[in-house]
Design a protein around this motif. Sequence first.
Motif, mmCIF file in Angstrom:
data_model
loop_
_atom_site.group_PDB
_atom_site.id
_atom_site.type_symbol
_atom_site.label_atom_id
_atom_site.label_comp_id
_atom_site.label_asym_id
_atom_site.label_seq_id
_atom_site.Cartn_x
_atom_site.Cartn_y
_atom_site.Cartn_z
ATOM 1 N N THR A 44 0.822 -1.212 0.000
ATOM 2 C CA THR A 44 0.000 0.000 0.000
ATOM 3 C C THR A 44 0.853 1.257 0.000
ATOM 4 O OG1 THR A 44 -1.590 -1.202 1.395
ATOM 5 C CG2 THR A 44 -1.897 1.160 1.216
ATOM 6 N N HIS A 64 -5.393 8.966 1.459
ATOM 7 C CA HIS A 64 -5.521 8.355 0.136
ATOM 8 C C HIS A 64 -4.679 7.084 0.113
ATOM 9 C CE1 HIS A 64 -4.851 7.550 -4.115
ATOM 10 N NE2 HIS A 64 -6.010 8.160 -4.295
ATOM 11 N N THR A 66 -3.424 3.734 -2.145
ATOM 12 C CA THR A 66 -3.266 3.105 -3.456
ATOM 13 C C THR A 66 -2.777 1.685 -3.234
ATOM 14 O OG1 THR A 66 -2.678 5.223 -4.461
ATOM 15 C CG2 THR A 66 -2.058 3.231 -5.668
ATOM 16 N N PHE A 71 -1.885 -0.751 -8.576
ATOM 17 C CA PHE A 71 -1.651 0.673 -8.787
ATOM 18 C C PHE A 71 -2.951 1.449 -8.991
ATOM 19 C CE2 PHE A 71 2.389 -1.298 -9.797
ATOM 20 C CZ PHE A 71 3.224 -0.575 -8.960
ATOM 21 N N LYS A 72 -4.023 0.973 -8.332
ATOM 22 C CA LYS A 72 -5.327 1.638 -8.376
ATOM 23 C C LYS A 72 -5.704 2.077 -6.963
ATOM 24 C CE LYS A 72 -7.043 -0.837 -12.368
ATOM 25 N NZ LYS A 72 -8.101 -1.658 -12.930
ATOM 26 N N PRO A 73 -6.574 3.099 -6.867
ATOM 27 C CA PRO A 73 -7.045 3.507 -5.544
ATOM 28 C C PRO A 73 -7.770 2.345 -4.858
ATOM 29 C CG PRO A 73 -7.676 5.117 -7.197
ATOM 30 C CD PRO A 73 -7.130 3.925 -7.932
ATOM 31 N N GLY A 102 -10.388 5.298 -2.978
ATOM 32 C CA GLY A 102 -9.062 5.618 -2.489
ATOM 33 C C GLY A 102 -8.974 6.594 -1.344
#
Length: 147
Positions: A44, A64, A66, A71-73, A102
Amino acid sequence: MASRHFACLLTVCLLSVGCGGSRSSDGDKADQQTISVTRWTDRTELFVEFPVLVVGKETPFAAHLTDLKTFKPVSDGALTVSLTPQQGKEVVAEAKAPAVAGIYRPVVKIDQPGSYRLVFHRHSPGTDQIYDTIDAGEVKVMEKPEP
């Protein structure tokens, strides 16, 4: 020639007034200060912003997350924030799900000033199981300013 000097002086004056900005007291500046922290684990990435922590004041976090595998929220699962003092009681707040993909918005309220260890726990979706732990380091909790 005199009119040219007058025009230059007028331009400088106007620019000075336009760039002056607003004034605020030291108390206002403390209320507007923001702390930003970025940390990574192998799972993370955390980027979090929050106002200076003040005794007795509810403090919202904008965390936030990720997922570093995609590599996405992060779009599901809870996030727990814990603040642990060197002595005394741990303060814990939870956001059950992201407000938007995210971004988690837990809110903490701390009763004692001092230095605290700030740790985030990312939970596996639909469970209380901790998926990842992100240590964000030490933060200070300030005394409530006198009015």
